[in-house]
Structures are given as structure tokens and as C-alpha cells.
Write a protein that holds these residues in place. Sequence first.
Motif, PDB file in Angstrom:
ATOM      1  N   GLU A 197     -29.154  22.447 -12.818  1.00  0.00           N
ATOM      2  CA  GLU A 197     -29.182  23.238 -11.528  1.00  0.00           C
ATOM      3  C   GLU A 197     -30.563  23.185 -10.715  1.00  0.00           C
ATOM      4  OE1 GLU A 197     -26.865  24.204  -8.546  1.00  0.00           O
ATOM      5  OE2 GLU A 197     -25.862  24.052 -10.763  1.00  0.00           O
ATOM      6  N   ALA A 198     -31.349  23.617 -11.564  1.00  0.00           N
ATOM      7  CA  ALA A 198     -32.782  23.400 -11.039  1.00  0.00           C
ATOM      8  C   ALA A 198     -33.202  22.177 -10.358  1.00  0.00           C
ATOM      9  CB  ALA A 198     -33.686  24.074 -11.964  1.00  0.00           C
ATOM     10  N   VAL A 199     -33.117  21.005 -11.386  1.00  0.00           N
ATOM     11  CA  VAL A 199     -33.269  19.678 -10.685  1.00  0.00           C
ATOM     12  C   VAL A 199     -32.509  19.405  -9.459  1.00  0.00           C
ATOM     13  CG1 VAL A 199     -32.888  17.312 -11.484  1.00  0.00           C
ATOM     14  CG2 VAL A 199     -33.892  18.802 -12.873  1.00  0.00           C
ATOM     15  N   ARG A 200     -31.238  19.839  -9.608  1.00  0.00           N
ATOM     16  CA  ARG A 200     -30.330  19.344  -8.525  1.00  0.00           C
ATOM     17  C   ARG A 200     -30.694  19.969  -7.144  1.00  0.00           C
ATOM     18  NH1 ARG A 200     -25.361  20.635  -5.941  1.00  0.00           N
ATOM     19  NH2 ARG A 200     -24.033  18.571  -5.805  1.00  0.00           N
ATOM     20  N   ASP A 201     -30.977  21.579  -7.271  1.00  0.00           N
ATOM     21  CA  ASP A 201     -31.763  22.079  -6.097  1.00  0.00           C
ATOM     22  C   ASP A 201     -33.025  21.782  -5.516  1.00  0.00           C
ATOM     23  OD1 ASP A 201     -29.521  23.843  -6.481  1.00  0.00           O
ATOM     24  OD2 ASP A 201     -30.525  25.448  -7.545  1.00  0.00           O
ATOM     25  N   ARG A 202     -33.909  21.292  -6.415  1.00  0.00           N
ATOM     26  CA  ARG A 202     -35.139  20.458  -6.176  1.00  0.00           C
ATOM     27  C   ARG A 202     -34.787  19.516  -5.324  1.00  0.00           C
ATOM     28  NH1 ARG A 202     -39.900  21.792  -7.769  1.00  0.00           N
ATOM     29  NH2 ARG A 202     -41.462  20.774  -7.606  1.00  0.00           N
ATOM     30  N   TRP A 203     -33.880  18.471  -5.801  1.00  0.00           N
ATOM     31  CA  TRP A 203     -33.679  16.949  -5.006  1.00  0.00           C
ATOM     32  C   TRP A 203     -33.245  17.561  -3.704  1.00  0.00           C
ATOM     33  CZ3 TRP A 203     -30.326  14.515  -2.499  1.00  0.00           C
ATOM     34  CH2 TRP A 203     -30.430  13.107  -2.176  1.00  0.00           C
ATOM     35  N   ASN A 204     -32.380  18.517  -3.711  1.00  0.00           N
ATOM     36  CA  ASN A 204     -31.560  18.918  -2.431  1.00  0.00           C
ATOM     37  C   ASN A 204     -32.703  19.385  -1.524  1.00  0.00           C
ATOM     38  OD1 ASN A 204     -28.651  18.142  -2.228  1.00  0.00           O
ATOM     39  ND2 ASN A 204     -28.601  19.629  -3.963  1.00  0.00           N
ATOM     40  N   ALA A 205     -33.692  20.430  -1.893  1.00  0.00           N
ATOM     41  CA  ALA A 205     -34.559  20.909  -1.341  1.00  0.00           C
ATOM     42  C   ALA A 205     -35.592  19.809  -0.644  1.00  0.00           C
ATOM     43  CB  ALA A 205     -35.220  21.862  -1.818  1.00  0.00           C
ATOM     44  N   LEU A 206     -35.926  18.840  -1.473  1.00  0.00           N
ATOM     45  CA  LEU A 206     -36.781  17.846  -1.112  1.00  0.00           C
ATOM     46  C   LEU A 206     -36.180  16.802   0.088  1.00  0.00           C
ATOM     47  CD1 LEU A 206     -38.627  16.856  -4.266  1.00  0.00           C
ATOM     48  CD2 LEU A 206     -39.467  18.292  -2.382  1.00  0.00           C
ATOM     49  N   TYR A 207     -34.803  16.554  -0.164  1.00  0.00           N
ATOM     50  CA  TYR A 207     -34.035  15.739   0.725  1.00  0.00           C
ATOM     51  C   TYR A 207     -33.890  16.422   2.175  1.00  0.00           C
ATOM     52  CZ  TYR A 207     -30.329  13.036   2.644  1.00  0.00           C
ATOM     53  OH  TYR A 207     -29.464  11.921   3.357  1.00  0.00           O
ATOM     54  N   ASP A 208     -33.641  17.691   2.245  1.00  0.00           N
ATOM     55  CA  ASP A 208     -33.467  18.521   3.166  1.00  0.00           C
ATOM     56  C   ASP A 208     -34.633  18.864   3.903  1.00  0.00           C
ATOM     57  OD1 ASP A 208     -30.502  18.740   2.759  1.00  0.00           O
ATOM     58  OD2 ASP A 208     -30.871  20.872   1.861  1.00  0.00           O
ATOM     59  N   SER A 209     -35.883  18.563   3.445  1.00  0.00           N
ATOM     60  CA  SER A 209     -37.009  18.993   4.190  1.00  0.00           C
ATOM     61  C   SER A 209     -37.285  17.718   4.940  1.00  0.00           C
ATOM     62  CB  SER A 209     -38.180  18.941   2.916  1.00  0.00           C
ATOM     63  OG  SER A 209     -38.482  17.526   2.570  1.00  0.00           O
TER      64      SER A 209
ATOM     65  N   ARG B 297     -39.042  15.215   4.819  1.00  0.00           N
ATOM     66  CA  ARG B 297     -40.577  14.513   4.417  1.00  0.00           C
ATOM     67  C   ARG B 297     -40.635  13.159   3.803  1.00  0.00           C
ATOM     68  NH1 ARG B 297     -41.539  19.496   2.134  1.00  0.00           N
ATOM     69  NH2 ARG B 297     -42.365  18.709   0.073  1.00  0.00           N
ATOM     70  N   TYR B 298     -39.289  12.819   3.310  1.00  0.00           N
ATOM     71  CA  TYR B 298     -39.143  11.695   2.395  1.00  0.00           C
ATOM     72  C   TYR B 298     -38.112  10.842   3.025  1.00  0.00           C
ATOM     73  CZ  TYR B 298     -42.017  14.406  -0.661  1.00  0.00           C
ATOM     74  OH  TYR B 298     -43.101  14.994  -1.213  1.00  0.00           O
ATOM     75  N   ALA B 299     -38.389   9.741   2.911  1.00  0.00           N
ATOM     76  CA  ALA B 299     -37.168   8.504   3.360  1.00  0.00           C
ATOM     77  C   ALA B 299     -36.410   7.928   2.207  1.00  0.00           C
ATOM     78  CB  ALA B 299     -37.944   7.147   3.921  1.00  0.00           C
ATOM     79  N   PHE B 300     -35.218   8.185   2.079  1.00  0.00           N
ATOM     80  CA  PHE B 300     -34.448   7.961   1.086  1.00  0.00           C
ATOM     81  C   PHE B 300     -33.594   6.437   1.355  1.00  0.00           C
ATOM     82  CE2 PHE B 300     -35.232  12.006   0.116  1.00  0.00           C
ATOM     83  CZ  PHE B 300     -35.000  12.300  -1.120  1.00  0.00           C
ATOM     84  N   ALA B 301     -33.538   5.527   0.348  1.00  0.00           N
ATOM     85  CA  ALA B 301     -32.788   4.519   0.335  1.00  0.00           C
ATOM     86  C   ALA B 301     -31.172   4.736   0.609  1.00  0.00           C
ATOM     87  CB  ALA B 301     -33.193   3.277  -0.542  1.00  0.00           C
ATOM     88  N   ARG B 302     -30.988   5.608   0.051  1.00  0.00           N
ATOM     89  CA  ARG B 302     -29.518   6.119   0.010  1.00  0.00           C
ATOM     90  C   ARG B 302     -29.109   7.590   0.464  1.00  0.00           C
ATOM     91  NH1 ARG B 302     -25.909   3.366  -3.946  1.00  0.00           N
ATOM     92  NH2 ARG B 302     -26.844   1.554  -5.077  1.00  0.00           N
ATOM     93  N   GLU B 303     -28.059   7.905   0.856  1.00  0.00           N
ATOM     94  CA  GLU B 303     -28.107   9.274   1.528  1.00  0.00           C
ATOM     95  C   GLU B 303     -27.063  10.032   0.568  1.00  0.00           C
ATOM     96  OE1 GLU B 303     -26.622   8.977   5.709  1.00  0.00           O
ATOM     97  OE2 GLU B 303     -28.369   7.768   6.294  1.00  0.00           O
ATOM     98  N   GLU B 304     -27.106   9.435  -0.198  1.00  0.00           N
ATOM     99  CA  GLU B 304     -26.043   9.925  -1.357  1.00  0.00           C
ATOM    100  C   GLU B 304     -26.741  11.293  -2.281  1.00  0.00           C
ATOM    101  OE1 GLU B 304     -23.369   8.530  -5.070  1.00  0.00           O
ATOM    102  OE2 GLU B 304     -23.946   6.975  -3.610  1.00  0.00           O
ATOM    103  N   ARG B 305     -25.950  12.597  -2.058  1.00  0.00           N
ATOM    104  CA  ARG B 305     -26.562  13.724  -2.882  1.00  0.00           C
ATOM    105  C   ARG B 305     -26.146  13.561  -4.381  1.00  0.00           C
ATOM    106  NH1 ARG B 305     -29.002  17.942   0.539  1.00  0.00           N
ATOM    107  NH2 ARG B 305     -28.284  17.329   2.579  1.00  0.00           N
ATOM    108  N   PRO B 306     -26.681  14.314  -5.133  1.00  0.00           N
ATOM    109  CA  PRO B 306     -26.610  14.387  -6.400  1.00  0.00           C
ATOM    110  C   PRO B 306     -25.122  14.754  -6.751  1.00  0.00           C
ATOM    111  CG  PRO B 306     -28.727  15.396  -6.152  1.00  0.00           C
ATOM    112  CD  PRO B 306     -28.122  15.311  -4.615  1.00  0.00           C
ATOM    113  N   THR B 307     -24.641  14.277  -7.807  1.00  0.00           N
ATOM    114  CA  THR B 307     -23.452  14.639  -8.222  1.00  0.00           C
ATOM    115  C   THR B 307     -23.283  15.988  -8.823  1.00  0.00           C
ATOM    116  OG1 THR B 307     -23.597  14.134 -10.647  1.00  0.00           O
ATOM    117  CG2 THR B 307     -22.955  12.220  -9.168  1.00  0.00           C
ATOM    118  N   GLU B 308     -22.229  16.460  -8.866  1.00  0.00           N
ATOM    119  CA  GLU B 308     -21.864  17.721  -9.500  1.00  0.00           C
ATOM    120  C   GLU B 308     -22.331  17.594 -11.041  1.00  0.00           C
ATOM    121  OE1 GLU B 308     -21.058  20.644  -7.866  1.00  0.00           O
ATOM    122  OE2 GLU B 308     -21.014  19.225  -5.880  1.00  0.00           O
TER     123      GLU B 308
END
Length: 168
Positions: free
Chosen positions: A112-124, A126-137
Motif C-alpha cells: 500500500e505504501a508503494v502504491r501510495d508513493r507511486w500515485n503521489a509522484l504521478y500526481d505531483s 514533476r515526472y513525465a510518464f510513458a504510460r498514464e496507467e495507474r498501479p493495479t489494485e
Amino acid sequence: MSLTEQTTAPRVPFRAAVRPRIHHLGVQTADLDNCLEWYLEFLGAEKKWELDRFSDLTLSRLPGIGRLVEIAVGDLRLHLFDRSGHTEEMPHEEDFQFQHVCLTVDAPEELEAVRDRWNALYDSGRYAFAREERPTEIVVDDDGVWSLYLYDVNGLEYEFTYVPEGDR
């Protein structure tokens, strides 16, 4: 040679003393600075060293390589590198490729911490992502193994998993 012929041929003995281990994962990127900063922040990694001069062997295998940075977190090492002339195209799903790399965590709560961290960095933003797909459940299979899948900034897939006691 057909698969049947390959599987019925005698096996070549492998010396028992050889125990391969992963030393590092190589990650090619079109934007080394974006990739480096994301991995440092996402994994809490540390930059170990950097190269901008390479052997003839490296240059022949990775034409256009300009810079390579090693980062590490715990025993995990990643070699992040760029190459001029990168197409920035994702491999086709039908192509042979590593499908994902699996990293283990010590407790299911860490997923859950990994997933939350990924989402927070995506939402920030600050980073360009090649895919817009969020982490799975986070899912738990019939053997009690917990898993979460996500993509890095380059579109490379990682599985984060928690494996309870046992041989799985």
C-alpha cells in the motif's frame, strides 16, 4: 530444431558450484534526468556512480550510449542509461521482452505504501510518464501471495510482492 528435439536431447551438466545472482538491472531511458530523479524519489535510492566513457564492447552493444548512472537501494542496483537515437516507442505487446521484474517487500502493508508513493509522484506532475496507467489494485492469490503491478516512468513493468512464509 523443434522444441521436441530440444527437450529430448541430453542436458549439458551445470556445475553445482555456479550460483548466478542478479547484480543489477539495466534500464534504458530517453530522459535520464527524469528517470534518475524518479527512481531516487520513488525507491528512496542513492546514486552510487556515473559514467560517460565506455568500453568498445559497451559501445558495440549499446550504440549511442551517452551516460550511465548506478543507483542502489538495499541490495537492489539499477543501471540507468540513455542512448542517442532512441525511438521512444514502446515495444509491441506481441514482441519478446521481459514482461516484468518482481521486487519483494517484507510486509503486505508495504505494498500500500508503494502504491501510495507511486500515485503521489504521478500526481505531483514533476515526472513525465510513458504510460498514464495507474498501479493495479493489490491482489492476493490462492497461495496467499500479495501482488501489485505498476509502470516506471519509461513504461517498464514491475511487480511488487509479499510472499508469506513458505517456498513460493
